[in-house]
Design a protein around this motif. Structure first.
Motif, PDB file in Angstrom:
ATOM      1  N   HIS A  49       0.810  -1.219   0.000  1.00 34.53           N
ATOM      2  CA  HIS A  49       0.000   0.000   0.000  1.00 34.53           C
ATOM      3  C   HIS A  49       0.843   1.270   0.000  1.00 34.53           C
ATOM      4  N   GLU A  50       2.147   1.126   0.153  1.00 32.44           N
ATOM      5  CA  GLU A  50       3.015   2.290   0.044  1.00 32.44           C
ATOM      6  C   GLU A  50       2.893   2.929  -1.335  1.00 32.44           C
ATOM      7  N   HIS A  51       2.547   2.116  -2.324  1.00 29.09           N
ATOM      8  CA  HIS A  51       2.482   2.596  -3.699  1.00 29.09           C
ATOM      9  C   HIS A  51       1.041   2.794  -4.180  1.00 29.09           C
ATOM     10  N   VAL A  52       0.198   1.779  -3.974  1.00 25.38           N
ATOM     11  CA  VAL A  52      -1.175   1.820  -4.474  1.00 25.38           C
ATOM     12  C   VAL A  52      -2.076   1.094  -3.483  1.00 25.38           C
ATOM     13  N   PRO A  53      -3.230   1.654  -3.131  1.00 24.77           N
ATOM     14  CA  PRO A  53      -4.154   0.942  -2.252  1.00 24.77           C
ATOM     15  C   PRO A  53      -4.653  -0.354  -2.897  1.00 24.77           C
ATOM     16  N   ARG A  54      -4.621  -1.425  -2.138  1.00 22.33           N
ATOM     17  CA  ARG A  54      -5.140  -2.723  -2.600  1.00 22.33           C
ATOM     18  C   ARG A  54      -6.370  -3.042  -1.760  1.00 22.33           C
ATOM     19  N   HIS A  55      -7.445  -2.348  -2.046  1.00 24.35           N
ATOM     20  CA  HIS A  55      -8.620  -2.361  -1.186  1.00 24.35           C
ATOM     21  C   HIS A  55      -9.147  -3.777  -0.920  1.00 24.35           C
ATOM     22  N   LEU A  56      -9.367  -4.533  -1.985  1.00 26.39           N
ATOM     23  CA  LEU A  56     -10.001  -5.843  -1.833  1.00 26.39           C
ATOM     24  C   LEU A  56      -9.037  -6.891  -1.288  1.00 26.39           C
ATOM     25  N   ALA A  57      -7.732  -6.635  -1.372  1.00 21.14           N
ATOM     26  CA  ALA A  57      -6.772  -7.514  -0.709  1.00 21.14           C
ATOM     27  C   ALA A  57      -6.810  -7.295   0.798  1.00 21.14           C
ATOM     28  N   CYS A  58      -6.986  -6.036   1.228  1.00 18.16           N
ATOM     29  CA  CYS A  58      -7.185  -5.755   2.666  1.00 18.16           C
ATOM     30  C   CYS A  58      -8.376  -6.540   3.194  1.00 18.16           C
ATOM     31  N   PHE A  59      -9.452  -6.501   2.430  1.00 14.15           N
ATOM     32  CA  PHE A  59     -10.662  -7.222   2.825  1.00 14.15           C
ATOM     33  C   PHE A  59     -10.378  -8.706   3.009  1.00 14.15           C
ATOM     34  N   ASN A  60      -9.626  -9.285   2.077  1.00 12.08           N
ATOM     35  CA  ASN A  60      -9.281 -10.702   2.168  1.00 12.08           C
ATOM     36  C   ASN A  60      -8.470 -10.977   3.426  1.00 12.08           C
ATOM     37  N   THR A  61      -7.463 -10.168   3.704  1.00 13.09           N
ATOM     38  CA  THR A  61      -6.632 -10.367   4.896  1.00 13.09           C
ATOM     39  C   THR A  61      -7.475 -10.329   6.158  1.00 13.09           C
ATOM     40  N   ALA A  62      -8.440  -9.437   6.194  1.00 14.74           N
ATOM     41  CA  ALA A  62      -9.249  -9.258   7.393  1.00 14.74           C
ATOM     42  C   ALA A  62     -10.259 -10.378   7.602  1.00 14.74           C
ATOM     43  N   HIS A  63     -10.662 -11.073   6.518  1.00 16.25           N
ATOM     44  CA  HIS A  63     -11.794 -11.994   6.637  1.00 16.25           C
ATOM     45  C   HIS A  63     -11.538 -13.431   6.202  1.00 16.25           C
ATOM     46  N   ALA A  64     -10.486 -13.699   5.441  1.00 10.34           N
ATOM     47  CA  ALA A  64     -10.321 -15.035   4.871  1.00 10.34           C
ATOM     48  C   ALA A  64     -10.150 -16.094   5.957  1.00 10.34           C
ATOM     49  N   VAL A  65     -10.815 -17.221   5.772  1.00  4.80           N
ATOM     50  CA  VAL A  65     -10.689 -18.344   6.704  1.00  4.80           C
ATOM     51  C   VAL A  65     -10.255 -19.622   5.991  1.00  4.80           C
ATOM     52  N   ASP A  66     -10.351 -19.652   4.669  1.00  9.11           N
ATOM     53  CA  ASP A  66     -10.022 -20.854   3.905  1.00  9.11           C
ATOM     54  C   ASP A  66      -8.742 -20.646   3.104  1.00  9.11           C
ATOM     55  N   GLY A  67      -7.925 -21.674   3.069  1.00  7.50           N
ATOM     56  CA  GLY A  67      -6.684 -21.600   2.326  1.00  7.50           C
ATOM     57  C   GLY A  67      -5.627 -22.475   2.982  1.00  7.50           C
ATOM     58  N   TYR A  68      -4.396 -22.303   2.565  1.00  7.54           N
ATOM     59  CA  TYR A  68      -3.318 -23.161   3.048  1.00  7.54           C
ATOM     60  C   TYR A  68      -2.065 -22.362   3.371  1.00  7.54           C
ATOM     61  N   GLY A  69      -1.286 -22.906   4.275  1.00  7.78           N
ATOM     62  CA  GLY A  69       0.068 -22.454   4.519  1.00  7.78           C
ATOM     63  C   GLY A  69       1.011 -23.528   4.021  1.00  7.78           C
ATOM     64  N   ILE A  70       1.948 -23.153   3.159  1.00  4.13           N
ATOM     65  CA  ILE A  70       2.896 -24.098   2.573  1.00  4.13           C
ATOM     66  C   ILE A  70       4.304 -23.641   2.913  1.00  4.13           C
ATOM     67  N   HIS A  71       5.061 -24.513   3.560  1.00  2.00           N
ATOM     68  CA  HIS A  71       6.413 -24.174   4.027  1.00  2.00           C
ATOM     69  C   HIS A  71       7.393 -25.159   3.416  1.00  2.00           C
ATOM     70  N   ALA A  72       8.168 -24.685   2.446  1.00  2.00           N
ATOM     71  CA  ALA A  72       9.149 -25.537   1.769  1.00  2.00           C
ATOM     72  C   ALA A  72      10.527 -25.243   2.335  1.00  2.00           C
ATOM     73  N   THR A  73      11.139 -26.241   2.944  1.00  2.00           N
ATOM     74  CA  THR A  73      12.452 -26.059   3.562  1.00  2.00           C
ATOM     75  C   THR A  73      13.584 -26.631   2.719  1.00  2.00           C
TER      76      THR A  73
END
Length: 412
Positions: free
Chosen positions: A118-142
């Motif tokens: 957001h330092e460059h351009v507001p990402r309005h709907l990405a903010c919404f996703n961060t605030a509300h998303a409950v489904d998805g995955y965390g993938i950690h490749a070592t």
């Protein structure tokens, strides 16, 4: 989410504050000048008011992908799948489990890469996703991950918003390939955050079939360490509103970032690729290659920017956006940009649109190829430059077949 670790709770609250500060995107503002955000905003606000989201169900929409990749792919069938460990060098867990872990590897990624953009351009709907998303995955490749990580979002007939969030961390000298397909609902809001440590490699492919969708928006936020490599390719087909945004930061010397895509659409198709690449370190390379075949009044949009900061000497930045207009009613809107504050760089951009070459069409017709098939052959040849950005030959072949099938359906 039923339980949130303190860091996750703060990340979601901070995202809510960003959205409140920026507000929802409106038609006419510069960042949305080519694409009307109305339906995307309506879906998000409806979710915020009611919490009515689509979760995604297992389906065989990706059957072709599974058949061709079954020997090398780990298939995550749906968003309710339990944590899996394909090899010791990679762990996968549902987003809910990641966000409930106090000392998670994801705490410096989830919401952090999105917030920095957001330092460059507001990402309005990405903010919404961060605030509300409950489904998805965390993938950690070592380390090096042999299977292709294949996420199948499935399919629902519901018009509820499907809200997905995937968080990926590739450790030093690790590598992984992830392929996403499926829509889960008639409207999607999907975010991928990727952090790649020094020497790491991450290849990403997403397949979007918007034949039965009303609207969709996806975001990619990627941060690359020294010598890291990130490649992302998106294929989009259909007859709906689609906007794909990518924000990539080359934070370490010698990094490489390639963002590419191919789109084919007909009546009602409005396809927007918006890319922002920041060079923050020297000796880095970035490529943006996007090709669109538009027919029956379809609209294609490309907004691409390369920002080269003062310390990013020896930058190599390249941008190409092209559209093939199959009729007089389709249009292509492009806004390529270079913003350079270093003096030892090689940056270029090109953006063109045109119709089928009459001589090439005549050549194919003169050899007995029917008009519709000849047009498809030339369209696939036009898209080939973008498809060459896909390093995995098997995946590239599948994507080429998917594009050919859609072209055939489009003239059927």
């Amino acid at each position: 989410m039923s339980r949130l670790a303190d860091w996750a709770r703060k990340a979601r609250a901070d995202a809510g504050d960003r959205l409140a500060a920026h507000g929802w995107p409106e038609a006419g503002i510069e960042y949305w000048k080519f694409t009307p955000p109305g339906d995307l905003v309506h879906r998000a606000r409806e979710f915020a008011d009611t919490g009515a989201a689509g979760a995604g169900a297992p389906a065989d929409r990706g059957g072709m992908l599974r058949r061709h990749l079954s020997r090398s792919a780990l298939t995550v069938h749906d968003l309710a799948a339990p944590g899996q460990d394909p090899v010791a060098r990679c762990s996968i867990a549902p987003l809910a489990a990641i966000a409930a872990t106090d000392e998670s590897w994801a705490r410096d990624i989830y919401g952090q890469l999105e917030g920095a953009s957001h330092e460059h351009v507001p990402r309005h709907l990405a903010c919404f996703n961060t605030a509300h998303a409950v489904d998805g995955y965390g993938i950690h490749a070592t380390g090096p991950v042999e299977p292709i990580l294949l996420i199948d979002y499935g399919r629902e007939s519901s018009d509820r918003l499907a809200l997905h969030r995937n968080v990926v961390r590739v450790e030093a000298d690790g590598n992984a390939t992830m392929l996403e397909f499926g829509a889960s609902s008639q409207a999607i809001n999907r975010v991928l955050e990727v952090d790649i440590a020094a020497g790491g490699t991450f290849h990403h492919v997403q397949v979007q079939d918007f034949d039965a969708l009303n609207s969709g928006i996806t975001y990619i936020f990627a941060r690359l360490g020294a010598g890291a490599c990130f490649k992302s390719f998106t294929i989009s087909t259909g007859q709906a509103l689609c906007r794909n945004e990518s924000f990539v930061t080359l934070a370490g010397a010698g990094g490489r970032a390639h963002i590419a895509g191919a789109a084919v659409g007909g009546s009602g198709f409005h396809h927007d690729d918006t890319v922002f690449v920041t060079h923050d370190a020297p000796d880095c390379e970035s490529r943006q290659v996007f090709k669109k075949v538009l027919n029956d009044g379809a609209v294609g949009v490309f907004q691409g920017k390369i920002l080269v900061n003062p310390d990013a000497q020896k930058t190599d930045g390249y941008q190409l956006s092209q559209a093939l207009l199959m009729d007089d009613s389709s249009q292509f809107l492009a806004k390529p940009e270079l913003e350079i504050y270093a003096d030892d760089v090689a940056c270029s951009h090109g953006s063109t649109c045109g119709s089928l070459e009459p001589d090439s069409l005549f050549y194919l017709r003169s050899r007995g190829i029917p008009l519709g098939e000849a047009r498809d052959i030339l369209a696939l040849g036009f898209l080939n430059e973008a498809l060459r950005e896909v390093e995995h030959a098997g995946i590239a072949d599948i994507l080429n077949t998917l594009l050919a099938r859609w072209l055939i359906r489009g003239r059927g």
